[in-house]
Each structure stands twice: as structure tokens, then as C-alpha cells.
Design a protein around this motif. Sequence first.
Motif, PDB file in Angstrom:
ATOM      1  N   THR A  91       0.914  -1.092   0.156  1.00 23.54           N
ATOM      2  CA  THR A  91       0.026  -0.045   0.074  1.00 23.54           C
ATOM      3  C   THR A  91       0.840   1.462  -0.196  1.00 23.54           C
ATOM      4  O   THR A  91       0.372   2.290   0.022  1.00 23.54           O
ATOM      5  CB  THR A  91      -1.014   0.074   1.093  1.00 23.54           C
ATOM      6  OG1 THR A  91      -0.097   0.020   2.447  1.00 23.54           O
ATOM      7  CG2 THR A  91      -1.909  -0.966   1.258  1.00 23.54           C
ATOM      8  N   ALA A 109      -0.689   7.686  -4.536  1.00 25.31           N
ATOM      9  CA  ALA A 109      -2.211   7.603  -4.897  1.00 25.31           C
ATOM     10  C   ALA A 109      -2.436   7.640  -6.339  1.00 25.31           C
ATOM     11  O   ALA A 109      -3.282   6.513  -6.522  1.00 25.31           O
ATOM     12  CB  ALA A 109      -3.109   9.076  -4.510  1.00 25.31           C
ATOM     13  N   GLN A 110      -1.839   8.080  -7.142  1.00 25.72           N
ATOM     14  CA  GLN A 110      -2.030   7.875  -8.478  1.00 25.72           C
ATOM     15  C   GLN A 110      -1.469   6.613  -9.021  1.00 25.72           C
ATOM     16  O   GLN A 110      -2.441   5.837  -9.887  1.00 25.72           O
ATOM     17  CB  GLN A 110      -1.283   8.950  -9.532  1.00 25.72           C
ATOM     18  CG  GLN A 110       0.111   9.101  -9.279  1.00 25.72           C
ATOM     19  CD  GLN A 110       0.687  10.083  -8.229  1.00 25.72           C
ATOM     20  OE1 GLN A 110      -0.219  10.098  -7.174  1.00 25.72           O
ATOM     21  NE2 GLN A 110       1.327  10.886  -8.680  1.00 25.72           N
ATOM     22  N   GLN A 163      -1.804   3.858  -7.072  1.00 25.57           N
ATOM     23  CA  GLN A 163      -2.848   2.838  -6.478  1.00 25.57           C
ATOM     24  C   GLN A 163      -4.220   3.222  -7.431  1.00 25.57           C
ATOM     25  O   GLN A 163      -4.839   1.948  -7.618  1.00 25.57           O
ATOM     26  CB  GLN A 163      -3.371   3.581  -5.103  1.00 25.57           C
ATOM     27  CG  GLN A 163      -4.195   2.647  -4.500  1.00 25.57           C
ATOM     28  CD  GLN A 163      -3.809   1.266  -4.241  1.00 25.57           C
ATOM     29  OE1 GLN A 163      -2.560   0.993  -3.822  1.00 25.57           O
ATOM     30  NE2 GLN A 163      -4.675   0.193  -4.658  1.00 25.57           N
ATOM     31  N   LYS A 164      -4.594   4.158  -8.014  1.00 25.88           N
ATOM     32  CA  LYS A 164      -5.869   4.355  -8.743  1.00 25.88           C
ATOM     33  C   LYS A 164      -5.509   3.482  -9.973  1.00 25.88           C
ATOM     34  O   LYS A 164      -6.671   3.046 -10.692  1.00 25.88           O
ATOM     35  CB  LYS A 164      -6.088   5.709  -9.190  1.00 25.88           C
ATOM     36  CG  LYS A 164      -6.435   6.405  -7.833  1.00 25.88           C
ATOM     37  CD  LYS A 164      -6.878   7.843  -8.307  1.00 25.88           C
ATOM     38  CE  LYS A 164      -7.281   8.567  -6.939  1.00 25.88           C
ATOM     39  NZ  LYS A 164      -7.441  10.217  -7.260  1.00 25.88           N
ATOM     40  N   LYS A 176      -8.511  -3.357   0.102  1.00 27.48           N
ATOM     41  CA  LYS A 176      -8.697  -1.749   0.419  1.00 27.48           C
ATOM     42  C   LYS A 176      -9.736  -1.562   1.750  1.00 27.48           C
ATOM     43  O   LYS A 176      -9.540  -0.527   2.425  1.00 27.48           O
ATOM     44  CB  LYS A 176      -9.579  -1.249  -0.682  1.00 27.48           C
ATOM     45  CG  LYS A 176      -8.520  -1.323  -1.751  1.00 27.48           C
ATOM     46  CD  LYS A 176      -9.092  -0.990  -3.218  1.00 27.48           C
ATOM     47  CE  LYS A 176      -9.784   0.621  -3.150  1.00 27.48           C
ATOM     48  NZ  LYS A 176     -10.202   1.006  -4.349  1.00 27.48           N
TER      49      LYS A 176
END
Length: 463
Positions: free
Chosen positions: A415, A419-420, A422-423, A447
Motif C-alpha cells: 500500500t 495515490a495515482q 494505486q488508482k 482496501k
Amino acid sequence: MDETKSTIEGLTYEGIIVARANTIEQIAAPFRRGKDSPIIATLTVSSFDVDQLANILPSTGASFLMVDFHLEGVNIENVFKIRELADYPVCLIGLVEADSNKESVLEEAGLDKLYNIPLTPAIVHKMKRELPGAVHHTQSTWGKGAWNIAPDHIRKAAKQAGGAPWERHKIGVWSPKGGVGKTFLATELGVALSGIGGRSCVLVDANMNGGHVKLRLGFDNLDKQRSIVNAANIYRLEGGHSSNEAIKKALSDEMFLKVGGHGNLDLLPGVDSMIEAQHDALATEAGYQFAQDMMDHLRRHYEFVIVDLGSSTNVGVHRGVLIKLDTVLIIAEPGLTSINDSRTGANLLEQIGIPRDDIKLVINKWLPDVGLSLKAASTSANLSVAGLIPFDSSGNVTRAENEGISFVAKHAGTTKVPAQTQKTLDGIIDVASRFYPPIGFAWNQRKSQDQKKGLFKGWKKND
């Protein structure tokens, strides 16, 4: 293995030898502890048992497994199965008698190293010189492709959802234009379905414009003989024309690369150039017939067949694959020109007999607030949307490509990513879960967990 001396200098690797008694006697002496050798035999075994060896390897921390292929019960499939069950980067070394009927087969089987027995001083010297580099290479490339993608928590969640409805599927990734991410999507789908879903998958590079799947997974300099052009040539020489025996010989186990050594994902590499695609075995009608028989054969042997295709529908191989697919994923970028190209492409596919309901749109490098809604994209292409893969501005997609490592394999197990990134992962998993729903269930379970509770604690990807 092109390892420099400085990479492995001073390192000692310990392992297990499985061989007949007389072979053990030859090997044990030069590789006994205290013999000033970089390779040490810490355990010798005279019987071959897959499950037993798979349990022994992790408990001893052995770096290599050396196997006498003349020992009863030994075959290449079981040797690779041991590494798969052990689930860590153990180097596989084969021993075979010179000029035996097994030698030529094993040379192309994908072992990390192969040596002749009985041993001579020259062979012993060669082993001491080469094996440290071979072991180091196995360890350093671990994680490419599909090895150890998902931590146990994800695997268990996928297993719990194993009753979700799904069926075997032949998936093609296609676009009327190049450069939109066909190879990226095909590769990552194969890795996700095999590495997270645990399904048996084959990834086929059937792009007759020159394929890049092998390059993307770090195999560009290996096994030049394993390719779709050689498979097609064997098929032709064996008679072709819908012959079951011809296609079996053309697509024998030795023709496929094991992605990351993982038993769940095989790769049939493509042509290196359009010149190779002009080979008589691939051109026009011959390529068309081979492609159809190839798809039927792979469908019987794998749960998922994923094919990276070139853009033309007039090329025999492309057309032969396309008409055998269950789903064609047209990949486009989120601009109106690319979306409109997808509509034109879907119309072309319909003309060669592919039902429009079997054609789905995947939008790659999706960006929010670009003036194009999902509904507008679907309407413009006149296609239902199978997925959105957001653009990863961190550069991690390109970085993985340049390292010869699957993006999913590199990042799905942690994790601790931007963030990008992860998307982008979420988008790929969403597409994969349309074909195997347990992946989506497992991913959502992951998640929903509180990351602070250590869902991935103690898990590391072995690069």
C-alpha cells in the motif's frame, strides 16, 4: 548470465542436490563445506519427492536445487513445480548425461543451468565459476512477471470468493492504432489473473507488426527460439491444416517461457520485426489457419488466454485470432480522436464476423475533468466500457517497463505507493475482475482493511 564479478564476489550459496548415489559421490566432494567453494551442498537426497522437497527448501534456506534428471520420477514439470510450491527464488540446476536423449530436451526447458555428468575437473571448475552468477541472477530477477504478487491476505480473500461465477475466457487486446497501451493492458491482465487470481494463464504476443511483451517482462535477450514464428513453422512442417498432432508439437511446453518461473503464467513471445512476420508459416492463409488452431489448443490447456494483437484486420494471424476470441478489448486514450478510432475499429471487427456485444472499450491513461464523460466516451465509440485505467503521473508505469517488470507484480503487494499509482492498479484489477470476479472481491477486501493494522506487515517483494 552476464553477472559481473563484483556483483557476487565473496558470496557463498548453499543448496540441495537430488541425485543417484553414484552422482552424489562425484558432486559431494568438490562442493563440501570447507572446500573453498562458492557453492556448498548442505544436503544430498537420493530420492525425488515433489512435496517433500518443496517443504525442505524453505526450511533450509537453500539457494539452489541441483537435480539429476536420470533419477526415477524426475521430469521438468515436477522440478518447476517444486520451485512454485516453495514460493521463493531457488535456482534450478539440471544434471544430465552427455549425448543422452534427455540432453537436447533439457537444453530448451528453461532451467537456470544445465551440466553434464559424470563430472570432470573441467565441469567442476565451470560450475564453481558460473553458478554464483546464476543463483544471483535468479534472486535478482525474482518478482518479474507474476511471482509473489499478492500477500497471503489477498490470496485467501480470492480463494474465499472462489465460488463467484466465472468461466474460461479468450481475451484479445486490440486497437486500430498503435501506441495506446495494448501491450501494457495484455501483460497486466495476464499477471493479475495468474498472480492474484491464481488461474492458469497464457500470454500470447500475436502482434505481427513486431511484439513487445517479451521486452516488457525482461525476457528480450533470452530464448530466441521460443516464439510464435517458430511454433508456426513447426506446425507447418508437421503438416498443419487443422492437425491435432501438428499443433501439439508446435505448442509443446518447451515453446513457452515461464513468466518469473511461476507455474500459472506462460508466455509465447512474438515476432521481433515485420520481416519475421512475413515467414511462410505466418503469412496469409497459413498464418490464419495456424492462429485458429493455436487458439483452440490454448483454450483447452489454460483457463485464460490473453492475446496482444496488431492493428490490422487483414493480417492472417490477426484475423485468425480475432474470430476465436470470446472478448475483444479495444483500448483507447481519453481523447475524442482515439475514441472515434475505436468506433471505426469496432465497425471493422463486426465486418469480419465479431459480434458487437463481444467488443468492449477500455480507456487507458484516463484523466478526470478533461471534458469527456464516461457516458460520452461510450456513446461516441458505440461500445460499452469495460474499464478505466487512470493515468499514473508518478512515472511508475514507465519505470516498471524500463526495469522489465510487470507494473502489477511490482506494486500490487504494497500500500506504500503514490495515490495515482494505486488508482492505476485499481483500474487494472477492475478490468481483470470482469473475467474473474474473485480478484475484485479480494482487492476490495484489501482496501477495506485498516492499513494501520498491518495487512501487509512482514511481506516483501523479492526483487
